[in-house]
Design an enzyme around this catalytic site. Structure first.
Site, PDB file in Angstrom:
ATOM      1  N   LYS A  40      21.922  14.048   8.472  1.00  0.00           N
ATOM      2  CA  LYS A  40      20.785  13.003   8.626  1.00  0.00           C
ATOM      3  C   LYS A  40      20.023  13.200   9.983  1.00  0.00           C
ATOM      4  O   LYS A  40      20.504  13.023  11.032  1.00  0.00           O
ATOM      5  CB  LYS A  40      21.462  11.593   8.765  1.00  0.00           C
ATOM      6  CG  LYS A  40      20.666  10.243   8.585  1.00  0.00           C
ATOM      7  CD  LYS A  40      19.103  10.204   9.018  1.00  0.00           C
ATOM      8  CE  LYS A  40      19.260   9.580  10.367  1.00  0.00           C
ATOM      9  NZ  LYS A  40      18.005   9.784  11.354  1.00  0.00           N
ATOM     10  N   GLY A  88      15.982   9.785   6.858  1.00  0.00           N
ATOM     11  CA  GLY A  88      16.046   8.114   7.203  1.00  0.00           C
ATOM     12  C   GLY A  88      16.228   7.726   8.660  1.00  0.00           C
ATOM     13  O   GLY A  88      16.336   8.435   9.425  1.00  0.00           O
ATOM     14  N   GLY A 118      17.759   5.768  11.787  1.00  0.00           N
ATOM     15  CA  GLY A 118      19.200   5.882  12.212  1.00  0.00           C
ATOM     16  C   GLY A 118      19.967   4.675  11.965  1.00  0.00           C
ATOM     17  O   GLY A 118      21.273   4.756  11.553  1.00  0.00           O
ATOM     18  N   PRO A 119      19.518   3.364  12.247  1.00  0.00           N
ATOM     19  CA  PRO A 119      20.403   2.227  11.995  1.00  0.00           C
ATOM     20  C   PRO A 119      20.454   1.880  10.482  1.00  0.00           C
ATOM     21  O   PRO A 119      21.448   0.962  10.030  1.00  0.00           O
ATOM     22  CB  PRO A 119      19.538   0.762  12.719  1.00  0.00           C
ATOM     23  CG  PRO A 119      18.589   1.551  13.385  1.00  0.00           C
ATOM     24  CD  PRO A 119      18.197   2.970  12.939  1.00  0.00           C
ATOM     25  N   GLY A 148      21.680   6.579   8.929  1.00  0.00           N
ATOM     26  CA  GLY A 148      22.598   7.138   9.999  1.00  0.00           C
ATOM     27  C   GLY A 148      23.863   6.457  10.100  1.00  0.00           C
ATOM     28  O   GLY A 148      24.927   6.993  10.231  1.00  0.00           O
ATOM     29  N   GLU A 194      27.707  14.537  21.333  1.00  0.00           N
ATOM     30  CA  GLU A 194      26.985  15.368  22.010  1.00  0.00           C
ATOM     31  C   GLU A 194      25.886  14.392  22.914  1.00  0.00           C
ATOM     32  O   GLU A 194      25.042  14.314  22.049  1.00  0.00           O
ATOM     33  CB  GLU A 194      26.299  16.716  21.543  1.00  0.00           C
ATOM     34  CG  GLU A 194      26.365  17.684  22.433  1.00  0.00           C
ATOM     35  CD  GLU A 194      25.051  17.720  23.258  1.00  0.00           C
ATOM     36  OE1 GLU A 194      25.078  17.048  24.255  1.00  0.00           O
ATOM     37  OE2 GLU A 194      24.025  18.395  22.919  1.00  0.00           O
ATOM     38  N   CYS A 238      18.863  17.846  26.965  1.00  0.00           N
ATOM     39  CA  CYS A 238      20.012  17.038  27.421  1.00  0.00           C
ATOM     40  C   CYS A 238      20.377  17.621  28.657  1.00  0.00           C
ATOM     41  O   CYS A 238      21.142  16.919  29.508  1.00  0.00           O
ATOM     42  CB  CYS A 238      20.961  16.597  26.392  1.00  0.00           C
ATOM     43  SG  CYS A 238      21.366  18.083  25.378  1.00  0.00           S
ATOM     44  N   GLU A 292      19.238   8.900  32.546  1.00  0.00           N
ATOM     45  CA  GLU A 292      18.762  10.180  31.797  1.00  0.00           C
ATOM     46  C   GLU A 292      17.054   9.720  31.423  1.00  0.00           C
ATOM     47  O   GLU A 292      16.967   8.740  30.675  1.00  0.00           O
ATOM     48  CB  GLU A 292      19.396  10.403  30.449  1.00  0.00           C
ATOM     49  CG  GLU A 292      18.811  11.589  30.002  1.00  0.00           C
ATOM     50  CD  GLU A 292      19.743  12.184  28.647  1.00  0.00           C
ATOM     51  OE1 GLU A 292      19.966  11.270  27.719  1.00  0.00           O
ATOM     52  OE2 GLU A 292      19.676  13.286  28.637  1.00  0.00           O
TER      53      GLU A 292
END
Ligand code: NAD
Length: 462
Positions: A170, A201, A203-204, A207, A245, A279, A369
């Protein structure tokens, strides 16, 4: 831009279960370039079933044959590198040269490394009176972000394939076209039907359905710490393996005696590359008080050279988020010495390369971040002070140390709470384990350590 209007499941492009779509937007001009289907739990279920059905066959395929398929995949990625770079530029906004040099090239290297590892890895060992087999974990649910869209896919799919696992991917909402191109490459490489499946698609929706699906044995996630915590909690409740990660807030520590000009130049380039959306970026530069003013001047000069060479951020939401952090830095008393919150262009999701001096460790911009082209320069009094500041965030993904000699830098790096440290400008190594200490994550990617994440042992005693 060419887009598939279905999901790649069981070796073919199949219609999505629902009718909803996701707009793909080019952040450089904010034009819609394509639509892809927004997958539902039904699509995820079909993909997981296909992956489960393909698992026994792929797990039993000889490692040499798995290696040959991964090598074929690498060759397709090489053959289509210009198209890959163009697609990443269109949906992420990365400048073409960076897309070529990094977004298209790195996945080739990583796929190549797993073709070699699949062929040479000891999937069987003798320990005393036991034979220990390293067997595939099973069906992998891979959830990836948009910042290095192809690299993050390959860093999960290639070791999973090498281990004998099957996969449902995904990808991020912002970069689904790169993922579709990857699915085409998998197909062209002759990887058997059902071994790799793609569901685009939200995430909520898609995912979450993938992370919670009982038919998934390992969830491998790269993205924000907030979502990672939820995925980790759900995996824990289901006693399912998980690799996370997550974010970072890495320190670039310049010790007295280092080549200051080089350390600052490399440090600024590290933060501004990919428009700051990395990241592992060294977003906090730590400089001894005796060299502080000189370092700030060098950083301002280096940031000023970026000008038009910096790409946009991935979308308007990220642009607003980063500008909000810059405003917060000013509010909290940091000294803005380059860039700032104003949009540098009328259209596109651009943010100016920004440098803050007089940043103190507790400021928001030194703790959170930002994921944009924003560098914070902090001052330290002595080595212990530098170490305390370097370790004073919840993250621990990467970092850098510069010193007069490698031994001094290594001694400092060994005391840092972080997963990877570049010593005096050491080069990126695609075989070295990549992953975080503390809230930067669980598990490692790349090289043999990355392969081990997709394996579980079975011991037979004689
Ligand atoms: P995100 O964590 O929301 O998205 C990453 C992936 O997770 C995407 O594929 C997304 O669709 C999926 N996802 C989102 N919600 C989910 C859920 N509830 N269940 C399952 N999957 C879900 O990250 P983002 O919104 O793309 O970026 C937000 C912040 O995350 C960035 O500003 C940055 O700080 C961080 N980030 C870190 C990395 C990294 O490499 N560590 C990469 C991208 C973003």
């Amino acid at each position: 831009m060419k887009a598939h209007d279905g999901m790649y499941i069981d070796g073919a492009w199949r219609p999505a279960a629902g009718r909803d779509t996701i707009e793909v937007v080019n952040p450089a001009d904010e034009q819609v370039i394509a639509h892809v289907p927004a997958g539902t739990a039904e699509d995820v279920d079909a993909a997981v079933r296909a992956a489960r059905a393909a698992l026994p066959g792929w797990a039993a395929t000889a490692p040499a044959e798995r290696a040959a398929r991964i090598a074929a995949l690498r060759d397709v990625l090489v053959a289509r590198k210009d198209e890959i770079a163009g697609t990443v530029t269109a949906e992420l906004g990365a400048p073409p040269s960076f897309s070529q040099a990094v977004h298209a090239r790195l996945p080739v290297e990583v796929a190549g490394s797993y073709a070699e590892l699949a062929a040479s890895y000891a999937f069987e060992e003798r320990i005393g009176n036991s034979t220990v087999y390293a067997e595939p974990v099973g069906v992998v649910g891979a959830i990836t972000p948009w910042n290095y869209p192809l690299h993050q896919i390959v860093a999960k799919v290639a070791p999973a394939l090498a281990a004998g696992c099957t996969i449902v991917l995904k990808p991020a909402e912002d970069t689904p076209l790169t993922a579709q191109l990857f699915a085409e490459a998998v197909h062209a490489a002759g990887i058997p039907a059902g071994v790799f499946n793609l569901v685009t698609g939200l995430g909520p929706v898609a995912g979450q359905a993938l992370a919670e699906h009982p038919g998934v044995d390992l969830v491998s996630f790269t993205g924000s710490t907030a979502v990672g915590k939820r995925i980790g909690a759900a995996a824990g409740a289901a006693v399912k393996r998980v690799a996370l990660e997550l974010g970072g807030k890495s320190a670039n520590v310049i010790l007295p005696g280092a080549d200051l000009a080089r350390a600052v130049a490399v440090g600024v380039a590290n933060v501004m590359g990919n428009s700051g959306q990395t990241c592992s970026a060294w977003t906090r530069m730590l400089v001894h008080t005796s060299q502080y003013d000189e370092a700030v001047a060098l950083a301002v000069e280096a940031a000023g050279k970026y000008g038009d060479r910096i790409g946009p951020l991935v979308n308007a939401r990220q642009q607003a988020r980063v500008r909000g952090y810059i405003e917060k830095g000013v509010e909290e008393g940091a000294r803005l010495v380059a860039g700032g919150p104003d949009a540098p262009r009328e259209t596109g999701c651009y943010v100016s390369p920004t440098v803050f001096a007089d940043v103190t460790p507790e400021m928001t911009i030194a703790q959170e971040e930002i994921f944009g082209p924003v560098l914070s320069i902090l001052r330290y009094e002595d080595e212990d002070d530098a170490l305390r500041i370097a370790n004073a965030t919840v993250y621990g993904l990467a970092g850098a140390v510069w010193a007069a000699d490698d031994a001094t830098a290594v001694a400092f790096a060994r005391r840092m709470d972080t997963g990877q440290v570049d010593i005096n400008g050491g080069r990126f190594n695609p075989l070295a384990p990549f992953g975080g200490h503390k809230q930067s994550g669980v598990g490692r990617e790349l090289g043999p350590h990355g392969l081990a994440e997709y394996l579980q042992t079975k011991s037979l005693q004689f």
